[in-house]
Design an enzyme around this catalytic site. Structure first.
Site, PDB file in Angstrom:
ATOM      1  N   LYS A  77     -26.404  -8.075  31.063  1.00 34.79           N
ATOM      2  CA  LYS A  77     -27.130  -8.927  32.096  1.00 34.79           C
ATOM      3  C   LYS A  77     -25.878 -10.204  32.360  1.00 34.79           C
ATOM      4  O   LYS A  77     -25.445 -10.609  31.173  1.00 34.79           O
ATOM      5  CB  LYS A  77     -28.502  -9.441  31.620  1.00 34.79           C
ATOM      6  CG  LYS A  77     -29.128 -10.575  32.566  1.00 34.79           C
ATOM      7  CD  LYS A  77     -30.575 -10.913  32.068  1.00 34.79           C
ATOM      8  CE  LYS A  77     -31.173 -11.852  33.167  1.00 34.79           C
ATOM      9  NZ  LYS A  77     -32.592 -12.370  32.599  1.00 34.79           N
ATOM     10  N   SER A 172     -36.570 -11.634  35.380  1.00 35.38           N
ATOM     11  CA  SER A 172     -35.367 -11.965  36.023  1.00 35.38           C
ATOM     12  C   SER A 172     -34.021 -10.776  35.649  1.00 35.38           C
ATOM     13  O   SER A 172     -33.025 -10.663  36.270  1.00 35.38           O
ATOM     14  CB  SER A 172     -34.527 -13.165  35.750  1.00 35.38           C
ATOM     15  OG  SER A 172     -34.445 -13.440  34.248  1.00 35.38           O
ATOM     16  N   SER A 196     -38.973 -12.024  31.076  1.00 34.42           N
ATOM     17  CA  SER A 196     -37.888 -11.379  31.956  1.00 34.42           C
ATOM     18  C   SER A 196     -37.080 -10.203  31.528  1.00 34.42           C
ATOM     19  O   SER A 196     -36.416  -9.605  32.311  1.00 34.42           O
ATOM     20  CB  SER A 196     -36.562 -12.659  32.004  1.00 34.42           C
ATOM     21  OG  SER A 196     -37.091 -13.566  32.606  1.00 34.42           O
TER      22      SER A 196
END
Lengths: 524, 463
Positions: A77, A172, A196
């Site tokens: 990420k 997210s 997330s």
């Protein structure tokens, strides 16, 4: 070299020489290119990845692989610092920022020979539950393009094509979830502050593990809420999550919030007897807005355990309903503090405004941050004002303690694992999602996942079944602190029972030569 | 006019003497090339985390013990937020809620009416000692409308020592700071050299009438020496008294001391008070300290700070050293102060005493009057003295054996200052300064003088 259909785990394939790290890497890169419309990646580190793959290949040739992760393509990420590769947090503030150091978790993966394919897309600074609010655009859920979803979208005519119908990944860590879901990598790192990692895992039909706070180092993870953030692990099966965990967990002297105890990596046993297990069903997790479909699935899962001989009881976590506001206060307060360093002076975006330091700061921050970030900073600063601190921040900390105590009571009462839904519904279409603002969405979507972050407990999403619309639904298991082995063992048993279907993606089929199609676990 | 009671409190920042910074491994060094001692954490690169430096904790514990404080076995770290170019993270890590040490005291002495002979002891309460980060330095270049930022100092460990408003004037403030400086230097927890920014003092000053509540206080900053501290405090007291006697009010403001003009001037545009939005530092668990009683058996002693262990190893503090000097050598208390006040003077005195049979009570006069005034006149430190303790000892021996008179000894000393490498004996021979014991010789000399000064003799005979 073309592996036969039904070939076993990829690591074994690598070891056995049936596929080379370079081939694997190239295939993943090709798939990334052909699935570019998903917008799962912000940066694809093609050159360095191929180099790493070559080095891995050399090691295999010599019969000296570094371990089970050697040669395995993974994605990270884009809020983890990666030396020499841009780290943007999907924000204008960090466009072009190249960190001089690797996050500890990234370094650990590289030290074991993993191949870093690239940095995945997210909501800006990990604020959001859709992966729609980043500066590089939204991530599309690969299931939008699956045969399973498309054949259920009968009502739409062909002219109203996939373009307007695609569904979100959740967030997210949407880019990481999409990357794993679409087979472009075998595992990905996400982060989890309020859900997330688990939320997009549920929407994308992959395993999403949130480890116990303090188990995995946060050094190099650009923080959202320091007291709740953890690095998250996304994989296609529970066994793989256990392997990743084994490579990442353990004390880091650079992170003073990691525990000192030695961590022993473990292999997951194949649980056959669940009669000694006590599964708790927290009644408050039948939250407002929970779809009847998911409620039914949750109930079915509980029955599954009961019928297999486990003790399944209803429990209560009475302070659950306060967790949203509690989280809002604590999260925004820490955000306001953590974002204070972004002033354009040392790194990142710097505005051209140079009348004074103050005006440069203000312009830089206005230009660099999106509305969501700025909104949270303003809220957080409000709560931290001297006159508000006692009523908001301190109160929220007390409520947090109450939420934590709820779990302590339940676990002390003999429950081993809690079983809950992960999300309120399956993935919604993007066009529908953006009708509500980020704050509203986050407040709604985080309700089932947040409390685990507040209490620092480990939790995992396991893909369970497809919804009526043909989209993944996952269920969540929450375990005791540092009892990941028990948590993952139960999750693995459940995974075996439900036999969640593999995504049928055209792009993957075209590239397939058996490596992906029938592969379940990446590691042997 | 009703009398005024001035009230002075101090906030002192002492830079901790350590190899690396409070929360990062970069080096601590004075006057290094700009931005050459900056780690990723110091530069506030995203994702970096603080790691507490054990040596800094020990320094604070030592200092707390030396100042009679209670050491908090559990203390906490907080973030103090404000935006400034020399504060990369936008916040400073400090200890606002629960500092490492509280409720101590510092005793200091000063002379009444400028005579060394009358010394009094005062005590000032120490409110607390807290660990915190130092900021970087910013240099404002107005001609080019730019600010240059050097982060070498950013993150260096500081001990903030807060002295309660128990002082009443510049002299007391200066004496208290001087004593603190000596203590810190003796402990080694800070080198406390004000000129190098290792010791920074801010004074809080207010005045009120006896029996009335305390007046509005001002904060005085930018004080670069102990001498200026006394001046700044006294000036500010006078300024406030004048303002109030002329019917004006005192603003709760920050003022800077202008050493050239000898006055304080308004400094920051404070616009009311800054809200620092304090918040617990989430990346640092509470700091737990142990003592012999609470130390768990299986604890790795590398991982803990043991208060009792530190206590046992504290060196003699200045007050103890002075008492020992007085007892051992029979000198006066005020002498002991001067001996400790000058770097190296005590050692010089003790070495001289070892060299000579002269009683220390007499040696001290030579040290404090002759040696010290010579050094002061030529702005030399004790280390730079051209006359060593050996040499002085030799000279004093000659005096003690009555080979020369005191006056002659002073003459020899004057020669020795030149540092030409001659021994006292050589100088005595050169200048014929030996005491003459022979009566006949003395008579001859006297006669020669009388013969050579006829007029004067007549005048003397005539009365």
């Amino acid at each position: 070299v073309s592996p036969e259909p039904g070939s076993p785990q990829v690591a074994a394939a690598l070891k056995g020489g049936r596929v080379t790290p370079t081939e694997l890497c190239q295939r993943c890169l090709a798939l990334i290119r052909s699935t570019g419309f998903l917008n799962a990646y912000i940066t694809v580190a093609e050159e360095t990845a191929l180099k790493q793959a070559e080095e891995s290949e050399e090691r295999y040739r010599r019969g000296q692989p570094l371990g089970v992760l050697d040669g395995i393509p993974i994605s990270v990420k884009d809020n983890f610092s990666t030396a020499g590769i841009e780290t943007t947090c999907a924000s204008s503030m960090l466009k072009g920022y190249i960190s001089p150091y690797n996050a500890t978790v990234v370094q650990k993966l590289l030290d074991q020979g993993a191949v870093l394919l690239g940095k995945t897309n997210l909501d800006e600074f990990a604020m959001g539950s859709g992966s729609t609010d980043g500066v590089f655009g939204p991530v599309r859920n690969p299931w939008s393009y699956s045969r399973q979803y498309q054949e259920k979208s009968v009502s739409k005519s062909h002219s109203e094509d996939e373009e307007s119908n695609w569904v979100i990944t959740g967030g997210s860590s949407g880019g990481s979830a999409a990357a794993v879901s679409s087979f472009t990598c075998f595992a990905a790192l996400g982060s989890d502050t309020g859900g997330s990692t688990r939320n997009p895992a549920a929407h994308c039909g992959v395993v999403g593990l949130k480890p116990t706070y303090g188990l995995i180092s946060r050094h190099g993870l650009i923080p959202l809420v320091n007291s709740m953030d953890v690095p998250g692990i996304l994989t296609r099966c529970v066994d793989d999550a256990a392997v990743m965990l084994g490579s990442l967990a353990g004390h880091d002297p650079k992170d003073s919030t990691t525990i000192q105890d030695n961590f022993e990596p473990f292999e997951l046993p194949d649980l056959t007897d669940v009669s000694k297990l006590s599964i708790g069903i927290p009644k408050e997790y039948n939250a407002p807005g929970l779809s009847s479909e998911i409620l039914a699935l949750w109930s079915k899962a509980a029955d599954l355990f009961k019928n297999a001989g486990a003790k399944v009881i209803e429990v209560s976590l009475p302070h659950t309903r306060y967790s949203i506001v509690c989280y809002h206060v604590l999260c925004t307060a820490e955000v306001a503090s953590n974002m204070a360093r972004f002033d354009g002076l040392e790194y990142g975006h710097r505005s051209d405004m140079n009348e004074s330091t103050e005006s440069m700061y203000a312009a830089t921050r206005r230009e660099g941050f999106n509305d969501v970030v700025r909104g949270r900073i303003l809220s957080g600063n409000y709560f931290l004002l001297k006159q508000n601190y006692e009523n908001y921040f301190i109160k929220a900390q007390k409520v947090r303690r109450l939420i934590f105590n709820d779990f302590v009571k339940v676990f002390r009462g003999g429950v081993d694992i809690l079983l809950t839904p992960t999300t309120l519904s399956d993935a919604v279409p993007y066009m529908e999602f953006i009708k509500e603002d980020n704050r509203t969405r986050s407040a709604q979507d985080d309700i089932l996942t947040q409390a685990a972050n507040m209490a620092g407990l480990p939790a995992i999403n396991v893909p369970t079944a497809l919804s009526e619309r043909g989209l993944p639904i996952g269920l969540q298991f929450i375990g005791r602190s540092f009892q990941e082995k028990q948590l993952l063992t139960v999750a693995k048993w459940f995974e075996k029972q439900v036999k969640f279907p593999m995504i049928e993606l055209e792009a993957v089929k075209r590239l397939d030569d058996g490596v992906f199609q029938h592969q379940k676990s990446a590691f042997s | 006019l009703a009398p005024w009671v001035p009230v002075v409190g101090l906030e002192i920042h002492a830079q901790i003497s350590s190899n690396s910074k409070l929360f990062s491994a970069s080096q601590v060094q004075f006057a290094a090339p700009p931005n050459s001692l900056v780690s990723f954490f110091d530069a506030s690169l995203p994702g970096t985390l603080p790691v507490l430096n054990r040596r800094c904790v020990e320094a604070a514990v030592m200092t707390g013990l030396a100042l009679n404080c209670s050491i908090n076995k559990r203390s906490l770290f907080d973030r103090k937020h404000y935006f400034y170019a020399d504060l990369p993270a936008g916040y400073q890590i400090t200890q606002q809620r629960v500092p490492i040490a509280v409720n101590g005291s510092l005793s200091y002495s000063l002379c009444i009416d400028n005579k060394m002979s009358q010394m009094v002891t005062r005590t000032v309460r120490i409110k607390q000692i807290q660990l915190e980060q130092d900021s970087g330095k910013s240099l404002h270049d107005d001609t080019r409308s730019q600010t240059l930022v050097d982060l070498n100092r950013a993150g260096v460990g500081l001990m903030e020592v807060v002295m309660e408003p128990d002082m009443c004037c510049g002299e007391e403030a200066a004496a208290a700071v001087r004593e603190l400086q000596l203590i810190l230097q003796t402990l080694g927890s800070s080198q406390a050299v004000m000129a190098e920014g290792q010791l920074r003092v801010d004074a809080n000053v207010s005045v009120h009438h006896p029996g009335e509540p305390y007046g509005v206080r001002t904060e005085v900053k930018n004080i670069n020496s102990i001498r200026f501290l006394a001046k700044a405090v006294d000036y500010e007291i006078q300024r406030q008294i004048e303002e109030l006697e002329n019917g004006r009010t005192i603003l709760n403001e920050t003022r800077a001391f202008d050493s050239k003009l000898g006055c304080t001037v308004p400094m920051r545009d404070k616009e009311g008070e800054q809200d620092y939005r304090f918040m617990p530092e989430p990346n640092l668990p509470p700091l737990i300290l142990y003592d012999a009683e609470s130390l768990p058996a299986n604890m790795d002693h590398q991982q803990v700070v043991n208060i009792d262990w530190i206590h046992e190893r504290l060196p003699d503090l200045p007050s103890v050293k002075r008492a020992k000097l007085v007892e051992q050598y029979g000198i006066l208390p005020e002498h002991s102060f001067t001996l400790l006040n000058e770097d190296g003077l005590m050692e010089f005195f003790e070495n001289t005493v070892k060299q000579t049979q002269m009683k220390p009570r007499k040696v001290i006069g030579w040290i404090l009057n002759d040696l010290l005034s010579y050094l002061k006149k030529h702005s030399l430190t004790v280390k730079e003295s051209p006359v060593s303790s050996l040499l002085l000892g030799d000279l004093l021996n000659l005096l003690e054996r009555k080979d020369i008179t005191a006056a002659a000894a002073k003459q020899v000393l004057a020669e020795l200052w030149k540092g030409e490498g001659k021994s006292p004996l050589e100088i005595i021979k050169e200048k014929k300064l030996e005491v003459i014991q022979d009566h006949k010789e003395l008579e001859q000399i006297c006669q020669a003088v009388i013969d050579g000064h006829e007029n004067e003799v007549i005048m003397v005979v005539l009365g």
